[in-house]
Design an enzyme around this catalytic site. Sequence first.
Site, PDB file in Angstrom:
ATOM      1  CE1 TYR A 256      25.102 -10.156  -3.808  1.00  0.00           C
ATOM      2  CE2 TYR A 256      23.262 -10.910  -5.253  1.00  0.00           C
ATOM      3  CZ  TYR A 256      24.469 -10.789  -4.991  1.00  0.00           C
ATOM      4  OH  TYR A 256      25.402 -10.802  -6.186  1.00  0.00           O
TER       5      TYR A 256
ATOM      6  NE  ARG B 274      15.579  -0.404 -16.282  1.00  0.00           N
ATOM      7  CZ  ARG B 274      14.732   0.443 -16.107  1.00  0.00           C
ATOM      8  NH1 ARG B 274      14.245   1.620 -17.265  1.00  0.00           N
ATOM      9  NH2 ARG B 274      14.452   1.156 -14.902  1.00  0.00           N
TER      10      ARG B 274
ATOM     11  CE  LYS C 207      18.181  -3.466  -9.339  1.00  0.00           C
ATOM     12  NZ  LYS C 207      17.978  -2.082  -9.777  1.00  0.00           N
ATOM     13  CB  SER C 208      16.277  -4.706 -14.603  1.00  0.00           C
ATOM     14  OG  SER C 208      15.138  -3.701 -14.666  1.00  0.00           O
TER      15      SER C 208
HETATM   16  P1  A2P Z   1      17.110  -0.877 -13.288  1.00  0.00           P
HETATM   17  O1  A2P Z   1      17.116  -1.668 -12.168  1.00  0.00           O
HETATM   18  O2  A2P Z   1      16.210   0.272 -12.906  1.00  0.00           O
HETATM   19  O3  A2P Z   1      16.485  -1.496 -14.397  1.00  0.00           O
HETATM   20  P2  A2P Z   1      23.952  -4.342 -11.620  1.00  0.00           P
HETATM   21  O4  A2P Z   1      23.544  -5.474 -12.683  1.00  0.00           O
HETATM   22  O5  A2P Z   1      25.468  -4.168 -11.566  1.00  0.00           O
HETATM   23  O6  A2P Z   1      23.053  -4.595 -10.483  1.00  0.00           O
HETATM   24  O7  A2P Z   1      23.408  -3.039 -12.435  1.00  0.00           O
HETATM   25  C1  A2P Z   1      22.213  -3.030 -13.016  1.00  0.00           C
HETATM   26  C2  A2P Z   1      21.891  -1.654 -13.355  1.00  0.00           C
HETATM   27  O8  A2P Z   1      21.798  -1.553 -14.631  1.00  0.00           O
HETATM   28  C3  A2P Z   1      20.792  -1.102 -12.611  1.00  0.00           C
HETATM   29  O9  A2P Z   1      20.914   0.406 -12.413  1.00  0.00           O
HETATM   30  C4  A2P Z   1      19.418  -1.223 -13.715  1.00  0.00           C
HETATM   31  O10 A2P Z   1      18.727  -0.193 -13.452  1.00  0.00           O
HETATM   32  C5  A2P Z   1      20.157  -1.017 -15.061  1.00  0.00           C
HETATM   33  N1  A2P Z   1      19.684  -1.840 -16.111  1.00  0.00           N
HETATM   34  C6  A2P Z   1      19.342  -3.118 -16.098  1.00  0.00           C
HETATM   35  N2  A2P Z   1      18.929  -3.323 -16.982  1.00  0.00           N
HETATM   36  C7  A2P Z   1      18.968  -2.165 -18.263  1.00  0.00           C
HETATM   37  C8  A2P Z   1      18.600  -1.927 -19.400  1.00  0.00           C
HETATM   38  N3  A2P Z   1      18.015  -2.839 -20.221  1.00  0.00           N
HETATM   39  N4  A2P Z   1      18.718  -0.656 -19.952  1.00  0.00           N
HETATM   40  C9  A2P Z   1      19.446   0.351 -18.982  1.00  0.00           C
HETATM   41  N5  A2P Z   1      19.694   0.050 -17.809  1.00  0.00           N
HETATM   42  C10 A2P Z   1      19.586  -1.219 -17.266  1.00  0.00           C
END
Ligand code: A2P
Length: 279
Positions: free
Chosen positions: A55, A241, A235-236
């Site tokens: 990463y 979120r 991930k957020s």
């Molecule tokens: P964001 O980062 O804008 O919150 P991954 O875990 O595969 O990397 O994907 C994470 C994706 O899910 C990101 O696009 C993230 O957006 C989104 N995400 C994370 N938490 C939430 C939530 N509670 N509601 C909607 N989307 C979410």
Amino acid sequence: MNGISEEITTAELTSGVRIPLIGLGTWPLTGEDATGAVTQAIANGYRHIDTAENYANEAAVGEGIRRSGIERQHLFLTTKFNAQWHSRDGVREAFGQATKRLGTDYLDLFLVHWPNPAQGRFVEACEGLQGLVDDGSIRAWGVSNFKPAHLRLVQSAGLQVPLNQVQIDPEHGQPGQLAYHREHGIQTAAYSPLGRNGSFLSHPAVSGPARDLGKTPAQIVLRWHVQHGRVATPKSANHERQRENLDVFSFALTQGQLDAIDALETGTPPRLDSDTYFH
Ligand code: A2P
């Protein structure tokens, strides 16, 4: 986590090592974005952070941990190493470099990121990891993106695999993979637990319980993972979120609600095929 017992918010990985069921995923955050997201997540109550050599954010994640002021022993820190380190000595070198980047002297969990079967050295990598557990450098080891055929080879070398981190969401349920984990006592950790643009968030199997329980669709899906005993690392970088993703221990889905989400499974394989994709 808000006074909720560790019995509920964590799973036992190996004797005496418990892993928080919800962790912060950090891909594809880098630099200040990663540092800020980690500091904020720890302030929001996260105690499990998931990163990887590939990463290219371990130093930034380490900086976020330092800025949070949390004591190291209160945090569960996972990282993963690349294919170039698939040998016993290589794993030790990978550990040295990862801990240096992260600014820590031990890891809670260290994973083989991809099996890279063409290279044919992932069993040696796992043996190297077991050596790091034995000498106290890491608390636990595991693998990521290993199919049952890869796991079988590791097990044939006499190793018990504690954890496999794989892509799981309601539409990529990988039932055969999960059955293998259950049968062999391997803890499942789900990456991309909310899918990538998953249409399932608006499916009635998810939106119905969200409405009835006053939760968001993401909380319903994360609760589904947790109730199935899985670790999930959404991930957020967004404050709200992050908070809602961690807040999945104060409500429960019924068996019928769990079954309805299970039924969203499409049979689609994970996005990346670990027999050919690697780094
Ligand atoms: P964001 O980062 O804008 O919150 P991954 O875990 O595969 O990397 O994907 C994470 C994706 O899910 C990101 O696009 C993230 O957006 C989104 N995400 C994370 N938490 C939430 C939530 N509670 N509601 C909607 N989307 C979410």
